[in-house]
Design an enzyme around this catalytic site. Structure first.
Site, mmCIF file in Angstrom:
data_model
loop_
_atom_site.group_PDB
_atom_site.id
_atom_site.type_symbol
_atom_site.label_atom_id
_atom_site.label_comp_id
_atom_site.label_asym_id
_atom_site.label_seq_id
_atom_site.Cartn_x
_atom_site.Cartn_y
_atom_site.Cartn_z
ATOM 1 N N ASP A 18 -32.835 43.307 -56.459
ATOM 2 C CA ASP A 18 -32.603 43.216 -55.023
ATOM 3 C C ASP A 18 -33.968 43.069 -54.355
ATOM 4 O O ASP A 18 -34.975 42.908 -55.035
ATOM 5 C CB ASP A 18 -31.830 44.453 -54.515
ATOM 6 C CG ASP A 18 -30.956 44.118 -53.311
ATOM 7 O OD1 ASP A 18 -31.534 43.842 -52.235
ATOM 8 O OD2 ASP A 18 -29.720 44.109 -53.439
ATOM 9 N N HIS A 52 -31.355 39.193 -50.505
ATOM 10 C CA HIS A 52 -31.540 40.355 -51.381
ATOM 11 C C HIS A 52 -32.478 40.031 -52.538
ATOM 12 O O HIS A 52 -32.201 40.345 -53.693
ATOM 13 C CB HIS A 52 -30.191 40.859 -51.912
ATOM 14 C CG HIS A 52 -29.373 41.532 -50.855
ATOM 15 N ND1 HIS A 52 -29.630 42.803 -50.416
ATOM 16 C CD2 HIS A 52 -28.317 41.100 -50.128
ATOM 17 C CE1 HIS A 52 -28.762 43.134 -49.467
ATOM 18 N NE2 HIS A 52 -27.971 42.118 -49.269
ATOM 19 N N GLU A 112 -24.978 38.300 -47.574
ATOM 20 C CA GLU A 112 -25.832 38.678 -46.449
ATOM 21 C C GLU A 112 -27.094 37.837 -46.289
ATOM 22 O O GLU A 112 -28.175 38.371 -46.100
ATOM 23 C CB GLU A 112 -26.220 40.162 -46.559
ATOM 24 C CG GLU A 112 -25.029 41.094 -46.527
ATOM 25 C CD GLU A 112 -25.420 42.551 -46.417
ATOM 26 O OE1 GLU A 112 -25.030 43.168 -45.425
ATOM 27 O OE2 GLU A 112 -26.107 43.069 -47.321
#
Ligand SMILES: *[C@@H]1O[C@H](CO)[C@@H](O)[C@H](O)[C@H]1NC(C)=O
Ligand SMILES: *[C@@H]1O[C@H](CO)[C@@H](O)[C@H](O)[C@H]1NC(C)=O
Ligand SMILES: *[C@@H]1O[C@H](CO)[C@@H](O)[C@H](O)[C@H]1NC(C)=O
Length: 629
Positions: free
Chosen positions: A281, A335, A401
């Site tokens: 991440d 991420h 995201e």
């Protein structure tokens, strides 16, 4: 006031009487320590998990348990007694977990046995070795039921022979769990003559046979002085859903391989079949890719906190023997930050402030879709991960995201919203090409992508092929994302954050007022969530995953945050029972037993209720509402 302080005052005033007292005390203490060192094993004094902590070798002669109205009731014993464990096996529903979906016909008689009478017979042409390994795991799980300080007692009543036969019809030389793998099994346990028992497990695949062994484990228990097993059973069983997973996150906090192995042990005990490994991440990149040493050099928290290629391969092998597939996720293009700052322009917005403008939580970071070098690096990483995890038909490419503001600011532009999404779609297309390249030209049957802006109907229609992508939907259960995707023909894996996020409700670590999600999903919330009752078509729902994101989880808290809640999830995925008050009560008692099994395997599962309730289950449950019965 005790000896210490009053004597301390006297010591300061140099009282001779007190000095003598101290000397005597010290001598006694030393003598005591020597005695312990001499007679005892000091390791017995160390705290340890597993069979030693909860399982004392003690026969509580005072209490006996009697079956009354489906529950074991504790009474003072007068003469012959029945242990709680034995009572539970013949009172109310037998505590199997997850409950079988087919025929379940069980005897109430049982017989004691010793481990040394266990034998294995394999009827399968190719996978003898793997079946033998699975049997060894089975045997060691039974060993863990025996308290370490308890000698197994032998008696005339004991079995002389306990033969387990495994018959697998599959011709797979190298069995790998696939979405289409038939995980069903049939277990037949019966007497084979005087003091002889035979368990036959038949399955279409190694994975079915392994599940059968797991069920057989649950027909065995420790009864004060010996193991016991039911004398007869017939079970036909198969899971409702093909994909039954738990996500663990090793990027926010590193989890050592031993923690991941323990997690796999628990998954196996609950017949969950997928460990979704959120490997990297924006915080860290702990995978030490052989041809790309800079990834971990820049991305790992330290050179000790990395996974080598060998670590990954060994974990995959460990998991396979236990019926678990490891699905590695390399999250992209969002991420991703730390670990990607070494190359020329591989990433943008890494550690950018103020973070709330460019990502959902600090530190920020996204991949740079305009960098050709990026695709070289990604290709190498996919090749490594595909080879190490023996991917056949499920691979996770991340995709959640994306912060468009970051790309709008950092990439050559100006770019409109539509242009940014087109760029993202192009990135996903390149990812597919690289993945196919890593797999020798074919794509996995399921390329999994998180739900996002990109998977909303308008863009999904434009950019994503439902024959290729499976969408893991993680929004709240009231959101329309899963129904819309199913309607558009996409296969989905459900991970509703309001029901199946195991990390929710523990507060907000980055100083906001409320956590990203709240409250804690209790085992009941997880268990009662049946989203598919309103979703069609059902055949496009591959299954579900419970997600344990790692911002506030490391090896010290992993077990307790994961268990027993992931076990509650497992019965939802395997059995999918209908919900009413009676099934919930029944589930609670059985889940408490399953939790004990996890603890016996060395997993530090959280407590579900006071121990008193284990011993008096009927008195801790909400009374059933029978007013309208
Ligand atoms: C799996 O195998 C069992 C036993 O042969 C069979 O009854 C069942 O229909 C199979 N399931 C699927 C989904 O093919
Ligand atoms: C994965 O593949 C490698 C190479 O093909 C093989 O050596 C290994 O045994 C496989 N692992 C499993 C668990 O099947
Ligand atoms: C990095 O990207 C910027 C703009 O996107 C470009 O001007 C620069 O030449 C790139 N540097 C390298 C080393 O590719």
């Amino acid at each position: 006031m005790g000896f210490g302080s009053s004597c301390f005052q006297m010591f300061v005033s140099a009282s001779a009487g007190c000095l003598r007292k101290l000397l005597v005390a010290l001598t006694l203490l030393t003598a005591g320590l020597i005695a312990i060192l001499y007679y005892g094993r000091l390791e017995d004094l160390q705290p340890s998990f597993g069979s030693n902590t909860l399982r004392h070798c003690a026969v509580d002669n005072l209490w006996t348990w009697e079956c009354e109205g489906q529950h074991c009731v504790r009474r003072e014993s007068r003469g012959a007694r029945t242990s709680l464990a034995t009572c539970r096996m013949k009172c109310g529903s037998v505590p199997l977990w997850p409950q079988p979906t087919g025929v379940t016909d069980l005897a109430s008689q049982s017989i004691p046995f010793r481990l040394k009478v266990l034998r294995l017979e394999v009827r399968s042409s190719y996978i003898r070795r793997l079946l033998q390994d699975a049997f060894d795991v089975f045997r060691s799980n039974l060993e863990n039921l025996v308290p370490s300080s308890c000698p197994e007692e032998a008696s005339k009543e004991h079995l002389h022979d306990f033969l387990v036969t495994l018959e697998v019809r599959s011709e797979d030389r190298q069995p790998l769990l696939k979405l289409a793998t038939n995980e069903s099994y049939q277990l037949l346990l019966q007497s084979a003559g005087a003091a002889k028992l035979r368990a036959e497990i038949r399955a279409q695949s190694f994975f079915g046979a392994r599940h059968g062994l797991e069920t057989l484990t649950q027909l065995v228990w420790w009864d004060d002085t010996s193991l016991r097993v039911l004398t007869r059973a017939h079970i036909i069983d198969a899971p409702r859903f093909a994909h039954r997973g738990v996500l663990l996150d090793t990027a926010r906090n590193f989890l050592p391989i031993r923690s991941l192995r323990a997690a796999v042990d628990g998954l196996a005990a609950c017949k969950l079949n997928t460990l979704h490994w959120h490997l990297s991440d924006s915080q860290s990149f702990p995978f030490d890719a052989q041809r790309l040493p800079n990834m971990a050099r820049y991305g790992a928290y330290s050179s000790a906190l990395v996974y080598s290629a060998r670590d990954v391969a060994e974990l995959v092998e460990y998991a396979t023997v236990r019926g678990v597939r490891v699905v590695v996720e390399l999250d992209a293009p969002a991420h991703a930050g730390n670990g990607w700052q070494w190359g020329p322009n591989l990433s943008v917005c890494v550690n950018q402030q103020p973070w709330s403008m460019f990502c959902g939580e600090p530190p920020c970071g996204q991949l740079n879709p305009d960098s050709e070098e990026l695709y070289v690096v990604l290709g190498e990483l996919y090749r490594d991960l595909v080879a190490l995890t023996n991917v056949t038909d499920v691979f996770h490419v991340g995709g959640d995201e994306l912060n468009l503001q970051c790309w709008a600011r950092e990439l050559r532009g100006p770019l409109t919203h539509e242009e940014l999404l087109a760029k993202w779609a192009k990135f996903q297309k390149r990812v597919l090409q690289l993945l196919a390249g890593a797999m020798g030209g074919t794509l996995p049957r399921a390329v999994v992508l998180w739900s996002s802006q990109m998977t909303r109907p308008h863009y999904a229609r434009m950019y994503l092929d439902p024959r290729v992508y499976v969408i893991q939907t993680w929004g709240a259960s009231a959101w329309r994302e899963a129904p819309a995707l199913l309607q558009a023909g996409f296969r989905v894996i459900l991970s509703h954050l309001d029901a199946w996020y195991l990390d929710c409700g523990f507060g907000d670590w980055h100083g906001g007022e409320t956590g990203a999600c709240s409250p804690v999903a209790s085992w009941q919330t997880i268990y009662q969530h049946r989203p598919w009752t309103e979703l069609v078509p059902r055949n496009l729902i591959l299954g579900g995953e419970a997600c344990l994101w790692g911002e506030m989880v490391d090896e010290n808290s992993l077990d307790a945050k994961m268990w027993p809640r992931a076990a509650a999830f497992s019965e939802r995925m395997w059995t999918d029972p209908a919900i009413d008050d009676a099934t919930l009560r029944d589930a609670q008692v059985r889940l408490a037993v399953q939790r004990e099994r996890l603890v016996a395997r060395g997993i530090a599962a959280d407590a579900m209720w006071p121990q008193w309730c284990d011993q008096n289950p009927d008195k801790c449950l909400e009374p059933l509402d029978t007013s309208h019965a």
